[in-house]
Every structure is written in C-alpha cells, then in structure tokens.
Scaffold this motif. Structure first.
Motif, PDB file in Angstrom:
ATOM      1  N   TYR A  53       0.507  -1.222  -0.179  1.00 15.81           N
ATOM      2  CA  TYR A  53       0.035   0.266  -0.008  1.00 15.81           C
ATOM      3  C   TYR A  53       0.894   1.091  -0.054  1.00 15.81           C
ATOM      4  O   TYR A  53       1.528   1.360   0.549  1.00 15.81           O
ATOM      5  CB  TYR A  53      -1.021  -0.148   1.370  1.00 15.81           C
ATOM      6  N   THR A  54       0.548   2.147  -1.082  1.00 19.34           N
ATOM      7  CA  THR A  54       1.613   3.134  -0.891  1.00 19.34           C
ATOM      8  C   THR A  54       0.782   4.434  -0.750  1.00 19.34           C
ATOM      9  O   THR A  54      -1.008   4.590  -1.424  1.00 19.34           O
ATOM     10  CB  THR A  54       1.966   3.472  -1.834  1.00 19.34           C
ATOM     11  N   PHE A  55       1.008   5.898  -0.953  1.00 21.51           N
ATOM     12  CA  PHE A  55       0.366   7.276  -1.690  1.00 21.51           C
ATOM     13  C   PHE A  55       1.367   8.155  -1.768  1.00 21.51           C
ATOM     14  O   PHE A  55       2.530   8.180  -1.796  1.00 21.51           O
ATOM     15  CB  PHE A  55      -0.663   7.685   0.212  1.00 21.51           C
ATOM     16  N   GLU A  56       0.800   8.923  -2.656  1.00 23.43           N
ATOM     17  CA  GLU A  56       1.864  10.074  -3.139  1.00 23.43           C
ATOM     18  C   GLU A  56       1.927  11.360  -1.722  1.00 23.43           C
ATOM     19  O   GLU A  56       0.940  12.009  -1.771  1.00 23.43           O
ATOM     20  CB  GLU A  56       1.068  10.068  -4.498  1.00 23.43           C
ATOM     21  N   GLY A  57       3.151  11.375  -1.374  1.00 22.58           N
ATOM     22  CA  GLY A  57       3.618  12.246  -0.325  1.00 22.58           C
ATOM     23  C   GLY A  57       4.788  13.258  -1.282  1.00 22.58           C
ATOM     24  O   GLY A  57       5.056  12.715  -1.673  1.00 22.58           O
ATOM     25  N   ARG A  99       4.750  15.099  -5.535  1.00 23.37           N
ATOM     26  CA  ARG A  99       4.857  14.531  -4.538  1.00 23.37           C
ATOM     27  C   ARG A  99       5.324  12.967  -5.615  1.00 23.37           C
ATOM     28  O   ARG A  99       5.697  13.303  -7.172  1.00 23.37           O
ATOM     29  CB  ARG A  99       2.984  14.083  -4.774  1.00 23.37           C
ATOM     30  N   GLU A 100       5.164  12.046  -4.567  1.00 24.64           N
ATOM     31  CA  GLU A 100       6.112  10.959  -5.295  1.00 24.64           C
ATOM     32  C   GLU A 100       6.170   9.817  -4.246  1.00 24.64           C
ATOM     33  O   GLU A 100       5.241   9.872  -4.021  1.00 24.64           O
ATOM     34  CB  GLU A 100       7.313  11.245  -4.725  1.00 24.64           C
ATOM     35  N   THR A 101       5.924   9.130  -4.907  1.00 27.90           N
ATOM     36  CA  THR A 101       4.856   7.140  -4.515  1.00 27.90           C
ATOM     37  C   THR A 101       6.346   7.523  -2.989  1.00 27.90           C
ATOM     38  O   THR A 101       7.070   7.140  -3.324  1.00 27.90           O
ATOM     39  CB  THR A 101       5.139   6.401  -5.404  1.00 27.90           C
ATOM     40  N   VAL A 102       5.433   7.117  -2.562  1.00 28.67           N
ATOM     41  CA  VAL A 102       6.030   6.543  -0.568  1.00 28.67           C
ATOM     42  C   VAL A 102       4.809   5.883  -0.340  1.00 28.67           C
ATOM     43  O   VAL A 102       3.888   5.388   0.272  1.00 28.67           O
ATOM     44  CB  VAL A 102       6.127   7.319  -0.173  1.00 28.67           C
ATOM     45  N   PRO A 103       5.844   4.718   0.752  1.00 28.13           N
ATOM     46  CA  PRO A 103       4.868   3.468   0.886  1.00 28.13           C
ATOM     47  C   PRO A 103       4.110   4.132   2.521  1.00 28.13           C
ATOM     48  O   PRO A 103       4.305   4.991   3.125  1.00 28.13           O
ATOM     49  CB  PRO A 103       6.172   2.464   1.994  1.00 28.13           C
ATOM     50  N   ALA A 104       2.788   3.276   2.418  1.00 28.80           N
ATOM     51  CA  ALA A 104       2.348   3.831   3.869  1.00 28.80           C
ATOM     52  C   ALA A 104       2.494   3.571   5.339  1.00 28.80           C
ATOM     53  O   ALA A 104       1.876   4.268   5.713  1.00 28.80           O
ATOM     54  CB  ALA A 104       0.599   2.594   3.838  1.00 28.80           C
ATOM     55  N   SER A 105       3.721   3.137   4.899  1.00 26.27           N
ATOM     56  CA  SER A 105       4.405   3.366   5.899  1.00 26.27           C
ATOM     57  C   SER A 105       5.236   5.212   6.801  1.00 26.27           C
ATOM     58  O   SER A 105       5.160   4.889   8.031  1.00 26.27           O
ATOM     59  CB  SER A 105       5.442   2.106   6.012  1.00 26.27           C
ATOM     60  N   GLU A 106       5.337   5.840   5.713  1.00 28.26           N
ATOM     61  CA  GLU A 106       5.055   7.003   5.891  1.00 28.26           C
ATOM     62  C   GLU A 106       4.144   7.888   6.315  1.00 28.26           C
ATOM     63  O   GLU A 106       4.593   9.154   6.909  1.00 28.26           O
ATOM     64  CB  GLU A 106       6.294   7.474   4.853  1.00 28.26           C
ATOM     65  N   LEU A 107       2.822   7.522   7.088  1.00 28.34           N
ATOM     66  CA  LEU A 107       1.769   7.823   6.937  1.00 28.34           C
ATOM     67  C   LEU A 107       1.650   8.143   9.006  1.00 28.34           C
ATOM     68  O   LEU A 107       1.760   7.278   9.473  1.00 28.34           O
ATOM     69  CB  LEU A 107       0.653   7.355   7.007  1.00 28.34           C
ATOM     70  N   ARG A 154      -0.509  -2.432  10.239  1.00 30.00           N
ATOM     71  CA  ARG A 154      -0.255  -3.712  10.409  1.00 30.00           C
ATOM     72  C   ARG A 154       0.641  -2.944   8.958  1.00 30.00           C
ATOM     73  O   ARG A 154       1.401  -3.350   8.227  1.00 30.00           O
ATOM     74  CB  ARG A 154      -1.208  -4.045   9.360  1.00 30.00           C
ATOM     75  N   CYS A 155       0.814  -1.942   8.093  1.00 27.96           N
ATOM     76  CA  CYS A 155       1.593  -1.138   6.934  1.00 27.96           C
ATOM     77  C   CYS A 155       2.716  -0.595   7.531  1.00 27.96           C
ATOM     78  O   CYS A 155       3.365   0.198   6.388  1.00 27.96           O
ATOM     79  CB  CYS A 155       0.577  -0.030   6.242  1.00 27.96           C
ATOM     80  N   GLY A 156       2.950  -0.521   8.938  1.00 26.43           N
ATOM     81  CA  GLY A 156       4.103   0.296   9.293  1.00 26.43           C
ATOM     82  C   GLY A 156       3.569   1.825   9.813  1.00 26.43           C
ATOM     83  O   GLY A 156       4.702   2.044  10.309  1.00 26.43           O
ATOM     84  N   ALA A 157       2.650   2.214   9.436  1.00 19.50           N
ATOM     85  CA  ALA A 157       2.359   3.473   9.709  1.00 19.50           C
ATOM     86  C   ALA A 157       2.281   4.137  10.828  1.00 19.50           C
ATOM     87  O   ALA A 157       2.130   2.581  12.365  1.00 19.50           O
ATOM     88  CB  ALA A 157       0.770   4.270   8.745  1.00 19.50           C
ATOM     89  N   THR A 158       2.045   5.336  11.642  1.00 16.00           N
ATOM     90  CA  THR A 158       2.449   5.357  12.757  1.00 16.00           C
ATOM     91  C   THR A 158       0.525   6.653  13.269  1.00 16.00           C
ATOM     92  O   THR A 158      -0.075   7.215  12.542  1.00 16.00           O
ATOM     93  CB  THR A 158       2.997   7.022  12.730  1.00 16.00           C
ATOM     94  N   VAL A 159       0.022   5.582  14.212  1.00 15.83           N
ATOM     95  CA  VAL A 159      -1.406   6.273  14.600  1.00 15.83           C
ATOM     96  C   VAL A 159      -1.133   6.862  15.612  1.00 15.83           C
ATOM     97  O   VAL A 159      -0.964   6.175  16.546  1.00 15.83           O
ATOM     98  CB  VAL A 159      -2.945   4.880  14.341  1.00 15.83           C
ATOM     99  N   ILE A 211      -8.481   7.280   3.315  1.00 17.17           N
ATOM    100  CA  ILE A 211      -7.033   8.077   3.558  1.00 17.17           C
ATOM    101  C   ILE A 211      -6.003   8.140   2.904  1.00 17.17           C
ATOM    102  O   ILE A 211      -5.141   8.865   2.305  1.00 17.17           O
ATOM    103  CB  ILE A 211      -6.728   7.273   5.009  1.00 17.17           C
ATOM    104  N   LEU A 212      -5.808   6.686   2.179  1.00 14.89           N
ATOM    105  CA  LEU A 212      -4.728   6.951   1.001  1.00 14.89           C
ATOM    106  C   LEU A 212      -5.342   7.730  -0.271  1.00 14.89           C
ATOM    107  O   LEU A 212      -4.031   8.617  -0.714  1.00 14.89           O
ATOM    108  CB  LEU A 212      -4.845   5.691   0.119  1.00 14.89           C
TER     109      LEU A 212
END
Length: 516
Positions: free
Chosen positions: A113-117, A267-275, A305-310, A486-487
């Motif tokens: 899972y990724t997003f453009e950040g 913006r560039e594609t980054v993993p969802a873990s950076e959220l 589970r994506c490695g993000a911070t909540v 969210i993504l």
C-alpha cells in the motif's frame, strides 16, 4: 445509503450488557415490541438506552461489558435509562492497573500500500505542501494574518505546487509565566508545530521583539525537542521595522524565498508506512462507540499493519477505560507512561476543582451518552486492538511507528492543535451530532456515526458508518473504506469537505501554565 428502518431495532454490544440503544430515527414510542418480545414502557429517543431487564437500585448498569453507572432507583425492564437515573462510578484507581499483561495478537503485515506524498530532508513525509509562518508571540498575529492574505492572493498563483499558506497563530508568548514547569507544554508545542512534515522544513518566524518567549528560546525548544536552525533572514522582528508597510514587505520577501523552494517539491510514491494519522472524535453520541469509532479502530489496525504511525488522544475520554489500555502496553515503560499522563491530568483538573465528569456536553447527553464513563468506552474504540508502543506528553513528537497515545485535552480544537504539533499529517474525525471542524495544516476526514447526519450534512461529512447500525455493513467494510479514503486524501486524489469549503478552526495550543 439508507438511514431509516421501520422495524424496531436495538443494539446490544456484549452478552452481559443489561442495556441496549434504540436504533430507529426519532426513537420509539411506548408500547413498541421488539422481535425478542421486549416491550417499551415509555418513549425512548434514538441512541438512548433501554433496560433489557429489571435493574434494582444500586445495581450496575452495564454497556460494552463494562459498568457505566449504577441505578439511582429501581429500573423496570423496557424503561428509559438516562442521566437522571444513573449514578456515575468512580474512575479506575491508577495504582492498581494491570500493565502489559495482554498478549496482543499480532496481525500479518500489509505490504504494497502506497500514497503520493512529499518527502522531506529530515526523512518525514507530508501529505500537503504548505508554507507555515511561525510566531513567537500572539502580539504579531494580526500582522501575520494580514500578510498571509496577501500571500494567498498575490504570491501563491506564481507557485502552483504550493497548496497554501498558514499563519500558525496562538495565544502564547507574553503575559505568561514563562518559567513555570507547565510552560514546557506550550513552548514544546509551538516549537514542534513549526516542524510539522506538511510544512516541508521551510521554517520562518515572526517576532515582536520584547516578548517573554524570545525567538532563541522558541527555536531551542525544550529538553525533549531537537533545536531548529534558522537562517538570520528567516526571522522578522517587527520592532526593528520602520512602519507597518516595512513589516509587511519584510515578511513577504522572506515568505517568497520559502515559496520558491516549496514550489520545487513534487509528490512521489511512498509506502503507507510513512503516514502519521491522528484519530479524534467530537460531538459524540451513543452510536459513536458502535459504528464510527470501531471502524476507525479497524482502520487504525490496518495502518499499523502497514507500518504507519497512528495517534489517539483525549485524556478524559480514555481515563475511565484506562484499565483496558494499560494491559495493551507494549511493555512496562509504556504502561507506566500511560498512568503518568492520567495522573498528571487528574491533578490538573483537581487544581481547577473539577474532574473528568466535566467533559460530557449537552449534545453528548442528547445523543444518548449518560456520562463520561459511557463516552470513554466508545472513544477508546478508535485505538483498535494493536499494542500501544509509545506515550507522548502534550506536543511531543513520536520516536516510534505503530499505535501511540498522544496525551491531549479532549477539546476538539486543542486536541487538533496538539496532534499537529506531534506531527500528524492527516486526521480522521468522527462525530455523532455533527460539526464543521477542520484544520488548515492537515486534511481532516469527517466520519459520521449515523446515516441521518451524513444525509443532513451531505456536503460536510466525508464518510458515514451508519450502515453498521442497520446491519447493512460491517465494521470491517467501513474500516476498509476509510483506509482507502485515507490513502486517497493523503495523495491529494480526493479532497475532504472541510478543504473544499476551507473550514479551518483556529489553533488552540494547550497552555496549562499560569498567565500573568
């Protein structure tokens, strides 16, 4: 999306519960009979509790499998249980809590899972590309807001890759006890606010010149912050200027240098873990803990589970559920930190001669929440089921990824400001009663607990969890829908309504220290 049902419905959460909430719009009249034979002996409004059996005076009223109160009088089966017949229980004792005793089932990682950040030099990733103008004192707010309007109208069109400009206003900096122990909270918060990833590391400061919070002290921060290195040109001191026009021109010149650099970002594609996602609720009702907040909790688990911070917050809204949270602490240190923040806030409220019961609003009660205990049980559902890996004091930045408790007041605006200071780049905000809440610094996704709210506020609510109450969707369904939203919002592909209308609440930095 349907908000109505003609069939009488109630929701019981746990088998041991002796109350349930009425689902039907406008409530149900006296004499209504449910499919299991339960008969109402009086009218009960939507979201309010019905007694599932007789409850004798002094006996426990149970919802979520927890005691949310005691009966002040004998309560008959089928009657309305509201604040008038409920005695609030004491808060859990902090010196008797289990710590790190619950073995949390670790769910498999979610990869791909990724997003453009927007990547920043410090390793963080933003969801927006904004110029933030920091202030060392509230005295300069009027000038900075004046200049921000000029920047928006005259400069931003020249820099199409910049999303906006935000004056980081606050009510601190002078007329305050700057050396009081609790002053660490506002100083740390203003310092870390300037470093939010959505500002791209482009920091400029406007000072008056004579304030107690001198720029040098603001930039140094507190013992638990990383000092900010500022170029001399990035500090504008108004008392050094010759007239108002000179002040405006100086700020504009500094701002344009930052805008030029921000405009180069893509913006560039980054993993969802950076959220870094903040979870908050406001205008809650009895459905919040059944539909929207559990859906947010499910999405929280997906993000972890994506490695993000909540981050979840609001001390008074977890205080009565703290015995359910300390067992989920990743270790003893985290559990003790949870207790520390609860005790600090207990003491803070006691100094004002109130306790956590002052939290519950008239709207909460109209929505079926009798007291802060019941409200807290629904609020903590936003945390999902993951282990709590870190606890932050107000305004601190996280050092770990995963589920984090960021201690803040429960006030929507103060909590929002403190979560931004702690580094969130997007916020999910649930509501049962409805609110036009929004933040200029980070996108805010608003989720309603009931479909009728989403239909009434069709151009303010981004997603509804109301189908869960009607049996038309599951918590998992809505949780996954929120996760994908969210993504999309983090990537700039979708815009929440608060951004569409530019509904942005003022920052409200938490200042528990004395004002002189």
């Amino acid at each position: 999306m349907e908000s109505h049902t003609s069939k009488p419905l109630y929701i019981k959460i746990k088998d041991i519960d002796n109350v349930a909430i009425v689902v039907n719009d406008n409530g149900l009249p006296k004499g209504t009979v449910f499919s299991d034979g339960l008969k109402l002996i009086e009218h009960i409004p939507q979201g309010h509790k019905v007694a599932l059996n007789n409850i004798d005076q002094g006996n426990a009223i149970i919802r979520y499998g927890e005691i949310i109160g005691y009966a002040k009088v004998n309560i008959k089966k089928g009657s309305w249980i509201n604040e008038s017949v409920t005695e609030m229980p004491n808060a859990p004792e902090l010196n008797e809590l289990p710590i790190a005793t619950k073995k949390v089932q670790e769910l498999p990682p979610l990869d791909g899972y990724t997003f453009e950040g927007y990547r920043n030099a410090d390793g963080s990733v933003g969801t927006r590309n904004i110029l933030g103008i920091t202030m060392s004192v509230n005295c300069v707010s009027g000038v900075v807001e004046y200049v921000a309007k000029i920047i928006e109208q005259d400069l931003l069109p020249k820099y199409p890759n910049v999303d906006g400009v935000v004056a980081l206003t606050h009510l601190y900096g002078c007329g305050v006890a700057i050396d009081a122990p609790a002053a660490i909270v506002p100083i740390r918060s203003i310092h870390n606010l300037a470093k939010n990833p959505n500002f791209g590391g482009e920091i400029m400061v406007v000072s008056l010149g004579c304030e107690k919070l001198q720029p040098e002290r603001l930039l140094k921060g507190t013992q638990d912050t990383i000092p900010i290195k500022l170029l001399e040109d990035d500090l504008v001191t108004l008392q050094d200027e010759h007239g108002f026009k000179a002040m405006v021109d100086h700020i504009l010149n500094v701002a344009e240098k930052h805008l030029q650099r921000l405009n180069q970002r893509k913006r560039e594609t980054v993993p969802a873990s950076e959220l870094v996602i903040g979870m908050q609720c406001g205008g809650s009702d009895a459905f919040s803990g059944v539909t929207s907040n559990p859906s947010v909790g499910f999405a929280s688990d997906l993000l972890v589970r994506c490695g993000a911070t909540v981050m979840f917050s609001e001390v008074t809204e977890v205080r009565d559920g703290i015995h359910l949270l300390t067992p989920r602490a990743a270790n003893e240190e985290v559990g003790k930190a949870l207790i520390r923040e609860m005790q600090w806030y207990d003491d803070y409220l006691a100094a004002g001669k109130v306790d956590r019961s002052a939290n519950t609003t008239p709207g909460n009660k109209k929505g079926g929440l009798n007291n802060i205990v019941e409200k807290a049980m629904g609020s903590i559902a936003k945390s999902g089921t993951s282990s709590i890996v870190e606890v932050l004091s107000p305004g601190q930045r996280p050092t770990k990824k995963g589920l984090i408790f960021a201690a803040t007041p429960a006030s929507d605006f103060v909590c929002g400001a403190q979560q931004v200071a702690s580094g969130i780049t997007l916020q999910v905000f649930t509501t049962g009663r409805g609110t036009p809440y929004g933040l200029a610094m980070v996108p805010v996704i608003k989720m309603s607990s009931r479909n009728i709210v989403a239909e009434q506020w069709f151009d303010l609510i981004d997603i509804s969890a109301g189908d869960i109450a009607l049996g038309k969707a599951t918590i998992e369904d809505i949780g996954w829908r929120l996760f994908h939203l969210i993504l999309d919002v983090a990537s700039g592909r979708k815009k929440p309504w608060s951004d569409h209308w530019r509904l942005y609440n003022p920052l409200a930095i938490f200042n528990p220290a004395p004002i002189t």
